[in-house]
Design a protein around this motif. Structure first.
Motif, PDB file in Angstrom:
ATOM      1  N   ALA A   1       2.645  12.349 -19.218  1.00 67.42           N
ATOM      2  CA  ALA A   1       3.866  11.232 -19.350  1.00 67.42           C
ATOM      3  C   ALA A   1       4.479  10.917 -17.932  1.00 67.42           C
ATOM      4  O   ALA A   1       4.541   9.573 -17.814  1.00 67.42           O
ATOM      5  CB  ALA A   1       5.071  11.814 -20.143  1.00 67.42           C
ATOM      6  N   ASP A   2       4.562  11.852 -17.066  1.00 70.46           N
ATOM      7  CA  ASP A   2       5.317  11.365 -15.787  1.00 70.46           C
ATOM      8  C   ASP A   2       4.142  10.532 -14.896  1.00 70.46           C
ATOM      9  O   ASP A   2       4.424   9.636 -14.496  1.00 70.46           O
ATOM     10  CB  ASP A   2       5.470  12.615 -14.832  1.00 70.46           C
ATOM     11  N   ALA A   3       2.760  10.866 -15.084  1.00 71.68           N
ATOM     12  CA  ALA A   3       1.939  10.211 -14.386  1.00 71.68           C
ATOM     13  C   ALA A   3       1.711   8.796 -14.970  1.00 71.68           C
ATOM     14  O   ALA A   3       1.605   7.873 -14.157  1.00 71.68           O
ATOM     15  CB  ALA A   3       0.513  10.951 -14.331  1.00 71.68           C
ATOM     16  N   ILE A   4       1.952   8.642 -16.400  1.00 74.61           N
ATOM     17  CA  ILE A   4       1.585   7.404 -16.932  1.00 74.61           C
ATOM     18  C   ILE A   4       2.952   6.412 -16.449  1.00 74.61           C
ATOM     19  O   ILE A   4       2.780   5.411 -16.183  1.00 74.61           O
ATOM     20  CB  ILE A   4       1.535   7.519 -18.622  1.00 74.61           C
ATOM     21  N   ALA A   5       4.025   6.985 -16.449  1.00 77.04           N
ATOM     22  CA  ALA A   5       5.203   6.297 -16.159  1.00 77.04           C
ATOM     23  C   ALA A   5       5.191   5.889 -14.818  1.00 77.04           C
ATOM     24  O   ALA A   5       5.548   4.654 -14.456  1.00 77.04           O
ATOM     25  CB  ALA A   5       6.509   7.118 -16.409  1.00 77.04           C
ATOM     26  N   THR A   6       4.697   6.753 -13.882  1.00 74.54           N
ATOM     27  CA  THR A   6       4.453   6.210 -12.331  1.00 74.54           C
ATOM     28  C   THR A   6       3.546   5.198 -12.152  1.00 74.54           C
ATOM     29  O   THR A   6       3.936   4.325 -11.431  1.00 74.54           O
ATOM     30  CB  THR A   6       4.165   7.601 -11.636  1.00 74.54           C
ATOM     31  N   TYR A   7       2.470   5.220 -12.843  1.00 68.86           N
ATOM     32  CA  TYR A   7       1.470   4.642 -12.892  1.00 68.86           C
ATOM     33  C   TYR A   7       1.848   2.875 -13.330  1.00 68.86           C
ATOM     34  O   TYR A   7       1.420   1.866 -12.510  1.00 68.86           O
ATOM     35  CB  TYR A   7       0.132   4.854 -13.671  1.00 68.86           C
ATOM     36  N   PHE A   8       2.549   2.998 -14.408  1.00 65.22           N
ATOM     37  CA  PHE A   8       2.937   1.319 -14.954  1.00 65.22           C
ATOM     38  C   PHE A   8       4.188   1.174 -14.079  1.00 65.22           C
ATOM     39  O   PHE A   8       4.393  -0.249 -14.112  1.00 65.22           O
ATOM     40  CB  PHE A   8       3.189   1.656 -16.294  1.00 65.22           C
ATOM     41  N   ALA A   9       4.985   1.803 -13.404  1.00 66.67           N
ATOM     42  CA  ALA A   9       5.990   1.473 -12.449  1.00 66.67           C
ATOM     43  C   ALA A   9       5.217   0.668 -11.438  1.00 66.67           C
ATOM     44  O   ALA A   9       5.694  -0.373 -10.866  1.00 66.67           O
ATOM     45  CB  ALA A   9       6.932   2.646 -12.169  1.00 66.67           C
ATOM     46  N   GLU A  10       4.154   1.097 -10.782  1.00 65.19           N
ATOM     47  CA  GLU A  10       3.452   0.806  -9.690  1.00 65.19           C
ATOM     48  C   GLU A  10       2.563  -0.483 -10.201  1.00 65.19           C
ATOM     49  O   GLU A  10       2.420  -1.502  -9.379  1.00 65.19           O
ATOM     50  CB  GLU A  10       2.720   2.118  -8.879  1.00 65.19           C
ATOM     51  N   ASN A  11       2.075  -0.295 -11.320  1.00 65.08           N
ATOM     52  CA  ASN A  11       1.147  -1.346 -11.709  1.00 65.08           C
ATOM     53  C   ASN A  11       1.496  -1.982 -13.220  1.00 65.08           C
ATOM     54  O   ASN A  11       1.093  -1.413 -14.230  1.00 65.08           O
ATOM     55  CB  ASN A  11      -0.369  -0.843 -11.736  1.00 65.08           C
ATOM     56  N   PRO A  12       2.229  -2.742 -13.338  1.00 66.86           N
ATOM     57  CA  PRO A  12       2.696  -3.218 -14.454  1.00 66.86           C
ATOM     58  C   PRO A  12       1.708  -3.926 -15.454  1.00 66.86           C
ATOM     59  O   PRO A  12       1.745  -3.889 -16.549  1.00 66.86           O
ATOM     60  CB  PRO A  12       3.972  -4.354 -14.208  1.00 66.86           C
ATOM     61  N   ASP A  13       0.760  -4.521 -14.739  1.00 60.69           N
ATOM     62  CA  ASP A  13      -0.336  -5.177 -15.314  1.00 60.69           C
ATOM     63  C   ASP A  13      -1.606  -4.144 -15.560  1.00 60.69           C
ATOM     64  O   ASP A  13      -2.723  -4.616 -15.933  1.00 60.69           O
ATOM     65  CB  ASP A  13      -0.965  -6.434 -14.617  1.00 60.69           C
ATOM     66  N   GLY A  14      -1.400  -2.932 -15.067  1.00 61.06           N
ATOM     67  CA  GLY A  14      -2.443  -1.932 -15.341  1.00 61.06           C
ATOM     68  C   GLY A  14      -2.977  -1.488 -16.702  1.00 61.06           C
ATOM     69  O   GLY A  14      -2.153  -1.792 -17.489  1.00 61.06           O
ATOM     70  N   PHE A  15      -3.855  -0.778 -16.618  1.00 58.57           N
ATOM     71  CA  PHE A  15      -4.410  -0.213 -18.001  1.00 58.57           C
ATOM     72  C   PHE A  15      -5.127   1.203 -17.939  1.00 58.57           C
ATOM     73  O   PHE A  15      -5.454   1.392 -16.726  1.00 58.57           O
ATOM     74  CB  PHE A  15      -5.228  -1.304 -18.802  1.00 58.57           C
ATOM     75  N   LEU A  16      -4.911   1.885 -18.954  1.00 59.02           N
ATOM     76  CA  LEU A  16      -5.738   3.236 -18.961  1.00 59.02           C
ATOM     77  C   LEU A  16      -7.051   2.988 -19.645  1.00 59.02           C
ATOM     78  O   LEU A  16      -7.252   2.364 -20.427  1.00 59.02           O
ATOM     79  CB  LEU A  16      -4.744   4.180 -19.921  1.00 59.02           C
ATOM     80  N   THR A  17      -7.825   4.132 -18.925  1.00 56.51           N
ATOM     81  CA  THR A  17      -9.083   4.065 -19.663  1.00 56.51           C
ATOM     82  C   THR A  17      -9.398   5.659 -20.052  1.00 56.51           C
ATOM     83  O   THR A  17      -9.317   6.536 -19.324  1.00 56.51           O
ATOM     84  CB  THR A  17     -10.123   3.923 -18.407  1.00 56.51           C
TER      85      THR A  17
END
Length: 137
Positions: free
Chosen positions: A89-105
């Motif tokens: 959860a922490d890693a996903i929150a950090t990722y989307f904070a840095e990359n708002p248009d990012g996506f998970l694979t």
């Protein structure tokens, strides 16, 4: 003595449409069955996952995806390190904070039942994984 009460025969010929409708229905059913078999949708003997050639060419240049792995024993792997739900959860929150248009694979093991993959997708949705794609081979 000829009968005068004869009915006058119609001068317009009658067309019997029933045989023509039978033929048209047969042809229609034939094409429906053929089109269903050629669509690639198979109910029995499903062999997933597969990929479509050229599908990667349509992807617009975006931020690098966050790649998660799901092992056959059910452990979640992030950057080759097993993580628990809180770390994920922490890693996903950090990722989307840095990359708002990012996506998970999500790279789920082929041997996993789809119910496990579905549970993982639901967990990612609860955590905040807005856009998740499944990696196929």
């Amino acid at each position: 003595m000829p009968l005068r009460n004869r009915q006058v025969q119609s001068k317009i010929p009658e067309v019997n449409l029933v045989p023509m409708m039978d033929v048209l229905m047969t042809v229609l059913v034939f094409f429906v069955i053929i089109s269903m078999s050629l669509s690639g949708i198979k109910i029995f003997g499903v062999s997933l996952p597969t990929s479509v050639s050229g599908a990667d060419e349509e992807v617009i240049d975006r931020a690098e995806p966050m790649v998660l792995g799901l092992r056959p024993d059910g452990t979640v792997v992030l950057e080759n390190t097993p993580v628990n739900d809180d770390e994920l959860a922490d890693a996903i929150a950090t990722y989307f904070a840095e990359n708002p248009d990012g996506f998970l694979t999500l790279q789920a093991d082929r041997e996993l039942p789809y119910s496990d993959v579905s549970k993982m997708l639901a967990k990612l949705r609860r955590i905040g994984g807005k856009r998740v794609s499944l990696a196929v081979n």
